[in-house]
Structure formats: structure tokens, C-alpha cells
Design a protein around this motif. Structure first.
Motif, PDB file in Angstrom:
ATOM      1  N   LEU A  51       0.815  -1.222   0.000  1.00  0.00           N
ATOM      2  CA  LEU A  51       0.000   0.000   0.000  1.00  0.00           C
ATOM      3  C   LEU A  51       0.848   1.271   0.000  1.00  0.00           C
ATOM      4  N   LEU A  55      -0.214   4.901  -1.689  1.00  0.00           N
ATOM      5  CA  LEU A  55      -0.755   5.758  -0.634  1.00  0.00           C
ATOM      6  C   LEU A  55       0.067   7.035  -0.480  1.00  0.00           C
ATOM      7  N   MET A 221      -7.612   4.412  -0.947  1.00  0.00           N
ATOM      8  CA  MET A 221      -6.410   3.857  -0.315  1.00  0.00           C
ATOM      9  C   MET A 221      -6.574   3.821   1.204  1.00  0.00           C
ATOM     10  N   LEU A 224      -8.589   0.966   2.191  1.00  0.00           N
ATOM     11  CA  LEU A 224      -7.814  -0.280   2.154  1.00  0.00           C
ATOM     12  C   LEU A 224      -6.973  -0.426   3.429  1.00  0.00           C
ATOM     13  N   VAL A 225      -6.431   0.712   3.892  1.00  0.00           N
ATOM     14  CA  VAL A 225      -5.650   0.666   5.135  1.00  0.00           C
ATOM     15  C   VAL A 225      -6.542   0.195   6.286  1.00  0.00           C
ATOM     16  N   PRO A 316       1.149   3.614   6.409  1.00  0.00           N
ATOM     17  CA  PRO A 316      -0.302   3.729   6.234  1.00  0.00           C
ATOM     18  C   PRO A 316      -1.041   3.897   7.567  1.00  0.00           C
TER      19      PRO A 316
END
Ligand code: ASP
Length: 461
Positions: A51, A55, A221, A224-225, A316
Motif C-alpha cells: 500500500l 498511498l 487507499m 484499504l488501510v 499507512p
């Protein structure tokens, strides 16, 4: 169940703590079983690292876009760099003071053991060091050998400071952005995103669609974290169990700690003073807010930093946790990624202590002038260290070289470095989050109170 207890029970931090304790217990009782969890930790680490590049790219762009005008970047940028430098220098000076007061190296290593590290087997040991570092950092052995090659066996290399500064400036720009992304080199990506964001703010009407796409990509993003964070307790359990299990299986940690316990105590004590007194005091002075409440908000990121030993992999979570702890989006998205690559207070403190410890153990006196060289090179070396496990050990070779200490002697601290690394990485991430809060208050005027939208979807600390 009382409400308060219910809160802790449902919080991510609680489950991460449970995971760490359970992993250590498993590692002590059944080291071989604990070692078998390695694959789970590796998968979690890879997912986090995956990521990082997208990110960082979208969040730095969004941070600049949120400022609205590239000229408004000057003040926060200057404050951020000032903060990074100031806190790193304070950390180095703290480390140097402690190591001079405690003198952990004096008499720690019996003279007959020195033979093992230096003397006749120097060449073999150099190879062992390269292998160890290549394994720990995932860097190619040839790259590490290149750092080690010019380092002396006894000759101070003062002109190196110029070389270090040259190397640092070259790190800022890459001739191939994709290659930088592949190698997880964040500085050129951050710089490119800043310039691109700046250009976009000069033509807002023409790039409305592009701006919306970037902002939406960033939001995705962050989602997703948050998704990955749900797996954090499991991933952290595997990471910690596998590493502590290996140490227990090899049965060397306690023996080594008995030998160089004072060195370990000096580094961890210094990190504790920096992380629990110096940085919170600065945070309180600037924001007039409770630093310990902020630390609770950051706790999941700090525990992840401890477990992964990588501030890049933790990035992240540091971004997400800083925003949900109330730091503005503008400050977080630009100060934290930059900080994760160049602001490493923990690493700087450790490098200064480790080099002076080695000098003390060898009985080589270090005068004031040499200690200044150590302070300067440790600051530069920490700025240049990558946010990956044990990268600080690689750049510490440069500090050793600058005062003419033979690099073979890092063998003295090699076997406990993976553990020291976890503490310094947590302090590195803590410094980045505090930096974002400080810049937010001083240069952006954030009231550091109203969490932005993404936080409301995030799990509790
Ligand atoms: N592991 C540290 C980090 O990622 C760097 C170091 O080795 O000190 O921040």
C-alpha cells in the motif's frame, strides 16, 4: 459489561496488545511452533508495503491540493524541516550524554572475546556482517558491500561528511520514477507528488476531473488501510511470535543481553526519555494538548512499528492514526510521509550510542572533536536511513568510518539489533506524528481537534 471496559475490549489496540503478549508467551514456551508462524507475518508485512507507494503518492498530492496554492507550502515545509532537524539533533545529543554518563562499553566485553570480532578473522566477519545486513534489510549484498568497502581499518575519513551530504541530495531525485517506486524509494516520489500537486493548484479550473480522481483514489487507499488494520492483530501475532521464537530457539538473546545489557539499557532508556519526555513536552508546548491522549490515539501505529521494525511499512497506519487523533489532513498527508523517510530520531540516538559504545568497549578514547563528528554524521546517517528493518545498522557503518573505528566491531551489537530496532522504529513513527501535529498548529493553523471524515470510519484506538 461496564461501558469503559467494553470500549477497551472492542479497541484495536487492546487486541494488538493481546497479540503481542500471546506471541511472546508462545515464543518462550514453544519456540519451534512460534517460528512456524513466519509466513503469516511475511504476508501481513507484504500487504502493508504494497500500500505504501500508491498511498504516499496520493496522500502527498492530496495534502498539497488541500493547501490550495503551492506558495502556501513554503511555511509548513520550512517548519517541518526545522522540526525534523531540531528533534534529530536533540535525540543525538541525548544519546551522547547518556552514553558518556553510563559508559556501557567500559569492561563489558572481556578482552579474550574481542578476538572473535576483530583481529585475525576480520575478513570473515566482514562477510558475516554483510550477510546479516542483507538478510535483515532485504537490500542486495552488493549494495551493502559497497558501503563497507571504503570504510577503514583505523583511518578517520573526515571528508566523508561531504560525500554523505552529496548522497543525501541525490536521494531526492530519481531519473526513473517507476524504478524508485519498485525499490520503495519514497523521497523522489514525494518530491514529484509535491511538484505535481503544486502545478495542479495553479490551474484548478482545467484539472477538476483529475483533482477529483486523485482525491477519490486517496480515499479508497485509506479504506484499504482500514481493511488491512482489521488483520493487524493476527499479522502482528505472527511477526512477533516468529522473531522472538527464533531468538528463543537460538538461545542467544539472554546470553547477549547479559553481556551487553548496559548498552541495551542505554539505548532503550534514551529512546524512552526522548519518546516520553522530550517529544511530548514539545507537543504540549506547541499544541497545549495532552500528549498522552495523543499517544493513545497513535497506539496502534506505534505497536505496529514495534512489530514490523519498519516505519515505511507502518506508514499507512501512522497516516490514518494521526488523522483520527485530530491532526489536519493537510499536515498529516505531507508531514508524515516525508517524516517516515527522513525524520528518524530513534535511529539517530541509537547510532550515536552504538558508535560510542563500541569505542568504549575497545578502549579507544573519543575526544570532544570526535564526538561532534559522531553527532553530525549520526544526524546525516539517520536522515539517509531507509524505513526498513535494521537500515540504521547499515548507515551506522558510515558513522563508525567517520571516526576511524573498524567496521568489524559492529559484531558486538549485531545479535541484539533486531530487538533494539523495534524500539527505535516506534520512536521514529511517534516523532513523525508529533511533527505533523506541531506543523499543523504552527503553520497551517489547524485546531487539532476536529478529526476529518476518514477518521470517523476508522476503528477505535
Ligand atoms: N527500522 C528503522 C525504521 O524503519 C530504521 C532503523 O534501522 O533504525 O524506522
Amino acid at each position: 459489561m461496564p461501558r469503559r471496559f467494553g470500549f477497551y475490549f472492542h479497541s484495536l489496540t487492546f487486541w494488538i496488545c493481546v497479540a503481542i503478549v500471546a506471541a511472546v508467551v508462545l515464543a518462550v514456551l514453544f519456540p519451534r511452533v512460534a517460528m512456524a508462524t513466519e509466513i503469516g507475518g511475511e504476508l501481513f508485512l507484504r500487504a502493508l508495503r504494497m500500500l505504501v507507494v500508491p498511498l504516499v503518492f496520493t496522500s502527498v498530492l492530496c495534502g498539497v491540493l488541500a493547501l490550495g496554492d503551492v506558495r502556501r507550502l513554503g511555511k509548513p515545509g520550512a517548519y517541518a524541516v526545522l522540526y525534523y532537524l531540531l528533534t534529530t539533533v536533540v535525540a543525538v545529543l541525548l544519546g551522547i550524554t547518556l552514553v558518556n554518563l553510563i559508559r556501557p562499553g567500559s569492561g563489558t566485553v572481556p578482552s579474550e572475546r574481542m578476538e572473535e570480532f576483530g583481529g585475525q578473522n576480520a575478513r570473515t566477519t566482514k562477510r558475516q556482517i554483510i550477510n546479516h545486513l542483507a538478510r535483515a534489510t532485504d537490500l542486495p549484498a552488493a549494495d551493502i558491500a559497497e558501503v563497507m568497502q571504503p570504510l577503514p581499518d583505523g583511518q578517520p575519513l573526515s571528508p566523508q561528511i561531504r560525500d554523505i551530504a552529496r548522497g543525501l541530495s541525490l536521494m531526492l531525485v530519481s531519473d526513473n520514477l517507476l524504478a524508485a517506486a519498485v525499490r520503495n524509494e519514497l523521497l523522489p516520489i514525494i518530491l514529484f507528488a509535491m511538484v505535481l500537486g503544486g502545478v495542479l493548484t495553479t490551474i484548478p479550473q482545467q484539472v477538476q476531473t483529475l483533482t477529483a480522481v486523485i482525491q477519490q483514489a486517496n480515499e479508497v487507499m485509506m479504506r484499504l488501510v482500514l481493511l488491512l488494520m482489521k488483520l493487524a492483530p493476527l499479522g502482528i501475532f505472527c511477526l512477533v511470535a516468529a522473531r522472538f521464537g527464533t531468538a528463543q530457539y537460538e538461545d542467544q538473546l539472554l546470553t547477549e543481553l547479559r553481556q551487553i545489557g548496559w548498552y541495551f539499557a542505554t539505548v532503550v532508556g534514551g529512546l524512552a526519555i526522548h519518546g516520553c519526555v522530550v517529544l511530548p513536552a514539545l507537543y504540549w508546548l506547541v499544541t497545549k494538548r495532552n500528549p498522552f491522549r495523543f499517544a493513545v490515539g497513535l497506539s496502534r501505529a506505534l505497536l505496529t512499528a514495534f512489530s514490523t521494525a519498519s516505519s515505511t511499512a507502518t506508514l499507512p497506519l501512522t497516516i490514518q492514526a494521526s488523522m483520527s487523533a485530530g491532526v489536519s489532513r493537510e499536515a498529516t498527508e505531507f508531514v508524515v510521509p516525508l517524516g517516515a523517510t527522513i525524520n528518524m530520531d530513534g535511529t539517530a540516538l541509537y547510532e550515536a550510542v552504538a558508535v560510542l559504545f563500541i569505542a568504549q568497549a575497545l578502549g579507544i578514547p573519543m575526544g570532544l572533536e570526535q564526538q561532534w563528528i559522531i553527532a553530525l554524521t549520526a544526524t546525516l546517517a539517520a536522515i539517509g536511513a531507509a524505513g526498513i528493518p535494521e537500515a540504521g545498522l547499515v548507515t551506522m557503518l558510515i558513522v563508525l568510518g567517520a571516526v576511524g573505528l573498524p567496521v568489524e566491531y559492529i559484531g558486538l551489537i549485531l545479535s541484539v539489533d533486531w530487538l533494539v530496532d523495534r524500539f527505535r522504529t516506534a520512536i521514529n513513527c511517534w516523532g513523525d506524528a508529533i511533527g505533523a501535529a506541531v506543523v499543523d498548529r504552527l503553520a497551517i493553523g489547524g485546531d487539532h481537534r476536529n478529526p476529518p471524515s476518514v477518521a470517523s470510519h476508522g476503528p477505535q484506538s
